[in-house]
Design an enzyme around this catalytic site. Structure first.
Site, mmCIF file in Angstrom:
data_model
loop_
_atom_site.group_PDB
_atom_site.id
_atom_site.type_symbol
_atom_site.label_atom_id
_atom_site.label_comp_id
_atom_site.label_asym_id
_atom_site.label_seq_id
_atom_site.Cartn_x
_atom_site.Cartn_y
_atom_site.Cartn_z
ATOM 1 N N GLY A 98 0.774 -1.162 0.062
ATOM 2 C CA GLY A 98 0.049 0.187 0.222
ATOM 3 C C GLY A 98 0.846 1.397 0.086
ATOM 4 O O GLY A 98 1.897 1.324 -0.181
ATOM 5 N N GLU A 128 9.775 2.220 -2.880
ATOM 6 C CA GLU A 128 9.344 2.510 -3.983
ATOM 7 C C GLU A 128 8.936 4.075 -4.367
ATOM 8 O O GLU A 128 9.626 4.882 -4.939
ATOM 9 C CB GLU A 128 7.972 1.438 -4.322
ATOM 10 C CG GLU A 128 7.767 1.279 -5.715
ATOM 11 C CD GLU A 128 6.184 0.826 -5.809
ATOM 12 O OE1 GLU A 128 5.956 0.406 -7.008
ATOM 13 O OE2 GLU A 128 5.489 0.578 -4.776
ATOM 14 N N ASP A 205 6.140 -8.177 -9.473
ATOM 15 C CA ASP A 205 5.068 -7.694 -9.025
ATOM 16 C C ASP A 205 3.722 -8.305 -9.455
ATOM 17 O O ASP A 205 3.497 -9.358 -9.129
ATOM 18 C CB ASP A 205 5.217 -6.058 -9.548
ATOM 19 C CG ASP A 205 4.485 -5.395 -8.448
ATOM 20 O OD1 ASP A 205 3.587 -5.772 -7.452
ATOM 21 O OD2 ASP A 205 4.727 -4.217 -8.289
#
Length: 277
Positions: A98, A128, A205
């Protein structure tokens, strides 16, 4: 539905000759379930799908549960308690994905400590869309591995720490390019991190969302960042060594990979010799 998605994920993995997957799943909060996909429902489907995948394709699937860091602390703790109560049978870890900005992992330090005390493994999303401070925070909160971690490249002290401690970064190049974390494959920081001695691994991912596969990720690194065959093999074996598996099972998987890689090398060399002849 969840069983079918799990099964198809394993089927796709088998086509790529992937042997082992650690899959992150994010069920609804037990305290505030906004969908029918509660942890019990999610886990029943994932476990059933994984059992069929092992039977049909010989692909081993294990799961981490994402507490989702933007939720209330009590919701994340409820997920942690649920995980601790269901550990085993393929449920191996806890994750926090998240939005990083405004939602540091340390906000959920109590939940992380709870699952670690229960014997679960911990990898956390960090570095990230936020900077190196997010990675420092995740490590201090108890992360064993870091999902992404690519913005670490902006902090030489952090890069040195990651390399010295052998902390694995689970890097997903296409995801980073699609989301604008890296401006292009050629500009992606995985090369700089690797060359600095950081233990980077190659990951996909969310393949359908980002239009990629794990095989594609390896090819892209060779094409755009000059990763050699030996470097890609090392990254693959590094992922095996970092797997959240019992020592004996991890060693067995590493040995089987090494044997297959040796066989592939011989095939390639024989093919080259035949071509030259």
């Amino acid at each position: 539905d969840i069983e079918r998605v799990t099964y198809e994920l394993g089927e796709d993995a088998a086509r790529q000759r992937i042997r082992y997957l650690e899959v992150i799943m994010a069920p609804a909060s037990p305290l505030n379930p906004r969908t029918p996909a509660t942890p019990e429902v999610y886990w029943a489907g994932a476990r059933s799908g994984a059992t069929r995948v092992w039977r049909d394709f010989g692909v081993r699937m294990q799961f981490q549960v994402d507490g989702v860091r933007s939720r209330r602390a009590e919701d994340v703790m409820a997920v942690a308690r649920w995980c601790a109560g269901h550990a085993g049978d393929g449920l191996i870890g806890f994750n926090l994905g998240g939005t990083e900005l405004g939602h540091p992992a340390s906000r959920h330090a109590a939940a992380i400590a709870y699952v670690r005390d229960a014997g679960l493994r911990v990898s956390l999303h960090a570095g990230e869309t936020a900077g190196p401070e997010s990675v420092w925070d995740a490590l201090e909160a108890g992360a064993e591995r870091i999902d992404h971690g690519v913005t670490s490249v902006g902090d030489p002290r952090l890069v040195e720490h990651l390399a010295a401690e052998g902390i694995v970064l689970e890097v997903s190049p296409t995801s980073n390019v699609r989301l604008g974390v890296a401006q292009s494959y050629a500009a992606h920081p995985i090369r700089a991190l690797h060359d600095a001695g950081v233990a980077v691994t190659v990951n996909s991912d969310d393949p359908p969302m980002f239009g990629t596969t794990l095989t594609d990720e390896y090819l892209l690194l060779a094409e755009h960042l000059d990763f050699t065959l030996d470097e890609l093999i090392d990254a693959n074996l590094r992922a095996v060594r970092a797997a959240f598996l019992p020592d004996t099972e991890r060693a067995g998987l590493a040995a089987s990979f090494a044997a297959e890689i040796a066989g592939l090398r011989r095939e390639l060399l024989d093919g080259d010799a035949a071509t030259d002849g």
